[in-house]
Design an enzyme around this catalytic site. Structure first.
Site, PDB file in Angstrom:
ATOM      1  N   GLY A 174      -1.256  81.167  36.497  1.00  0.00           N
ATOM      2  CA  GLY A 174      -0.167  82.107  36.754  1.00  0.00           C
ATOM      3  C   GLY A 174       0.344  81.929  38.165  1.00  0.00           C
ATOM      4  N   GLN A 194       4.907  83.854  45.814  1.00  0.00           N
ATOM      5  CA  GLN A 194       3.926  82.853  46.252  1.00  0.00           C
ATOM      6  C   GLN A 194       4.572  81.529  46.628  1.00  0.00           C
ATOM      7  OE1 GLN A 194       1.303  83.656  42.641  1.00  0.00           O
ATOM      8  NE2 GLN A 194      -0.230  83.092  44.157  1.00  0.00           N
ATOM      9  N   CYS A 229      -7.022  83.206  42.983  1.00  0.00           N
ATOM     10  CA  CYS A 229      -5.585  83.268  43.264  1.00  0.00           C
ATOM     11  C   CYS A 229      -5.183  82.005  43.998  1.00  0.00           C
ATOM     12  CB  CYS A 229      -5.288  84.487  44.131  1.00  0.00           C
ATOM     13  SG  CYS A 229      -3.549  84.659  44.547  1.00  0.00           S
ATOM     14  N   LEU A 230      -4.048  81.421  43.607  1.00  0.00           N
ATOM     15  CA  LEU A 230      -3.616  80.174  44.246  1.00  0.00           C
ATOM     16  C   LEU A 230      -3.279  80.386  45.725  1.00  0.00           C
ATOM     17  CD1 LEU A 230      -1.458  78.606  41.388  1.00  0.00           C
ATOM     18  CD2 LEU A 230      -3.823  78.080  42.041  1.00  0.00           C
ATOM     19  N   HIS A 255      -2.377  90.927  37.504  1.00  0.00           N
ATOM     20  CA  HIS A 255      -2.504  90.162  38.751  1.00  0.00           C
ATOM     21  C   HIS A 255      -1.123  89.701  39.236  1.00  0.00           C
ATOM     22  CE1 HIS A 255      -4.807  87.030  41.241  1.00  0.00           C
ATOM     23  NE2 HIS A 255      -3.542  86.646  41.363  1.00  0.00           N
ATOM     24  N   GLU A 256      -0.305  89.194  38.292  1.00  0.00           N
ATOM     25  CA  GLU A 256       1.002  88.655  38.687  1.00  0.00           C
ATOM     26  C   GLU A 256       1.994  89.769  39.038  1.00  0.00           C
ATOM     27  OE1 GLU A 256       1.044  85.679  39.457  1.00  0.00           O
ATOM     28  OE2 GLU A 256      -0.752  85.051  38.389  1.00  0.00           O
ATOM     29  N   HIS A 302       1.470  90.818  42.484  1.00  0.00           N
ATOM     30  CA  HIS A 302       2.109  89.935  43.477  1.00  0.00           C
ATOM     31  C   HIS A 302       3.545  90.377  43.755  1.00  0.00           C
ATOM     32  CE1 HIS A 302      -0.608  86.728  44.555  1.00  0.00           C
ATOM     33  NE2 HIS A 302      -0.901  86.436  43.307  1.00  0.00           N
TER      34      HIS A 302
HETATM   35 ZN    ZN Z   1      -2.513  85.359  42.608  1.00  0.00          ZN
END
Ligand code: ZN
Length: 174
Positions: A48, A53, A96-97, A138-139, A142
């Site tokens: 995701g 991000q 998380c990226l 989670h997304e 963000h």
């Molecule tokens: Zn994340």
């Protein structure tokens, strides 16, 4: 592909800003951005990625929960929102990226109802549980400037952020 946008890392302040709603005026930008976000997500690799991000303050998310070895199932979610959440919670390990290499158990509502629009403007609504429910929450977090570390106790959060700072030190992440 040389057009893959770099993924911003904590503590980049752009990860903490609330993203704005995608409107009809953004359609061209969003149509161009979504495939680039998917490319960045697959390259990472991750399941995701939210537009903030990659430095775009828009309510846009891409996801792909297909297992390794299965055909890809890219999803593009425009203006996603969590409209209902179960009182019952579940604990699952998240990463998380924007915090590479860091994982922690996060407690969230077990089931959620989510709504979004497709790139063509069609409305979607689903009830999700398991990994999909976690990923949606989670997304959407963000898009509101919230990171999974915000759901941890201060002690766990500080440990994780210290470990991240140590891991990134000396690494060139151009
Ligand atoms: Zn994340």
């Amino acid at each position: 592909m040389d057009d893959i946008p770099p993924i911003l890392l904590v503590p980049d302040p752009r990860l903490r800003k609330k993203a704005r709603t995608v409107t009809a005026a953004d359609v061209d930008q969003v149509r161009a951005l979504a495939p680039r976000m998917l490319a960045a997500m697959y390259a990472a690799p991750g399941i995701g990625l939210a537009a903030p991000q990659v430095g775009h303050g828009l309510r846009l998310v891409v996801m792909d929960l297909a297992r390794e070895g299965e055909p890809r199932q890219p999803m593009v979610l425009v203006n996603p929102e969590i409209v209902a959440a179960s009182r019952e919670t579940a604990i699952r390990e998240e990463g998380c990226l924007s915090l590479p290499g860091q994982y922690a158990d996060v407690e969230r509502p077990m089931r959620v109802k989510a709504r979004w629009e497709t790139l063509d403007g069609a409305r979607r609504e689903i009830e999700a549980e398991g990994l999909l429910a976690v990923c949606l929450q989670h997304e959407v977090d963000h898009l509101n400037g919230v990171l999974f570390t915000d759901h941890l106790s201060p002690l766990k959060r500080n440990m994780l952020l210290r470990r991240l700072a140590k891991d990134l030190k000396g690494k060139c992440r151009a």
